[in-house]
Enzyme design. Structure first.
Site, mmCIF file in Angstrom:
data_model
loop_
_atom_site.group_PDB
_atom_site.id
_atom_site.type_symbol
_atom_site.label_atom_id
_atom_site.label_comp_id
_atom_site.label_asym_id
_atom_site.label_seq_id
_atom_site.Cartn_x
_atom_site.Cartn_y
_atom_site.Cartn_z
ATOM 1 N N CYS A 123 0.865 -1.182 0.000
ATOM 2 C CA CYS A 123 0.000 0.000 0.000
ATOM 3 C C CYS A 123 0.900 1.231 0.000
ATOM 4 O O CYS A 123 1.858 1.287 0.775
ATOM 5 C CB CYS A 123 -0.879 -0.015 1.248
ATOM 6 N N HIS A 170 -9.274 -3.706 -1.416
ATOM 7 C CA HIS A 170 -8.225 -2.908 -0.759
ATOM 8 C C HIS A 170 -8.620 -1.423 -0.741
ATOM 9 O O HIS A 170 -8.549 -0.762 0.307
ATOM 10 C CB HIS A 170 -6.896 -3.116 -1.499
ATOM 11 N N GLU A 171 -9.046 -0.900 -1.901
ATOM 12 C CA GLU A 171 -9.389 0.528 -1.979
ATOM 13 C C GLU A 171 -10.660 0.836 -1.196
ATOM 14 O O GLU A 171 -10.775 1.889 -0.562
ATOM 15 C CB GLU A 171 -9.516 0.983 -3.440
ATOM 16 N N HIS A 216 -9.954 1.439 2.321
ATOM 17 C CA HIS A 216 -9.432 2.779 2.620
ATOM 18 C C HIS A 216 -10.548 3.768 2.931
ATOM 19 O O HIS A 216 -10.421 4.590 3.846
ATOM 20 C CB HIS A 216 -8.608 3.323 1.445
HETATM 21 NI NI NI Z 1 -3.630 1.139 -0.027
#
Ligand code: NI
Length: 171
Positions: free
Chosen positions: A94, A136-137, A140
């Protein structure tokens, strides 16, 4: 109004990475400029995905380009990501957690619904690397980083780098 010139990559444990982001109210020029800036930052850092909180903006918006090219960048505004299938561990990094590359468990498939920069809603089925990048995004914008997803053994393996990031943020 977002000050685009102030957008910089944020590193764990910055507060903006740990909070739930707010919906984008309107897709206007300011949002499009933000996305342009995010694309520049992502490509410069050789990433394949970047979420707005990673440049200090707590909005529900991210970009992905699986091959790291400018022409394949796509923007996802106010996305919903619904995982399915089995869990699979694979290596992930990341841009906000530099120096750590570690196994993270993700679902092998997911469905994404989002709005593009023209204001059109779209839905897609994803699998493999694309499904992993979407999860993953999406993490966030929910305030979750790979540090939260790491198991205890990985935390021990990467303890020095985690401490370095923590110390750096306190300076
Ligand atoms: Ni990331």
């Amino acid at each position: 109004m977002i000050d685009i010139d102030k957008c910089r990559i944020t590193h764990y444990p910055a507060g903006v990475l740990g909070g739930r982001a707010e919906p984008v109210e309107e897709i206007n020029d300011n949002i499009r400029q933000l996305v342009d800036k995010m694309i520049d930052i992502m490509l410069k850092n050789k990433g394949v995905g970047l979420a707005a909180p990673q440049v200090g903006v707590p909005l529900r918006l991210f970009i992905i380009s699986l091959d790291g090219s400018r022409e394949n960048v796509r923007a996802y505004v106010n996305p919903t990501v619904t995982p399915s299938g089995a869990l699979e561990a694979n290596d992930e990094g990341c841009l906000s957690v530099p120096g750590i590359y570690t196994k993270i468990r993700r679902y092998t498939k997911c469905e994404v619904t989002a709005t593009d920069l023209d204001g059109n809603e779209f839905t897609e089925q994803a699998e493999g690397l694309y499904a992993r990048a979407l999860q993953h995004e999406y993490d966030h914008i929910e305030g979750i980083t790979i540090v939260n997803r790491m198991g205890q053994p990985a935390r021990i393996v990467h303890r020095k780098q985690l401490k370095k990031l923590q110390d750096r943020s306190e300076q």
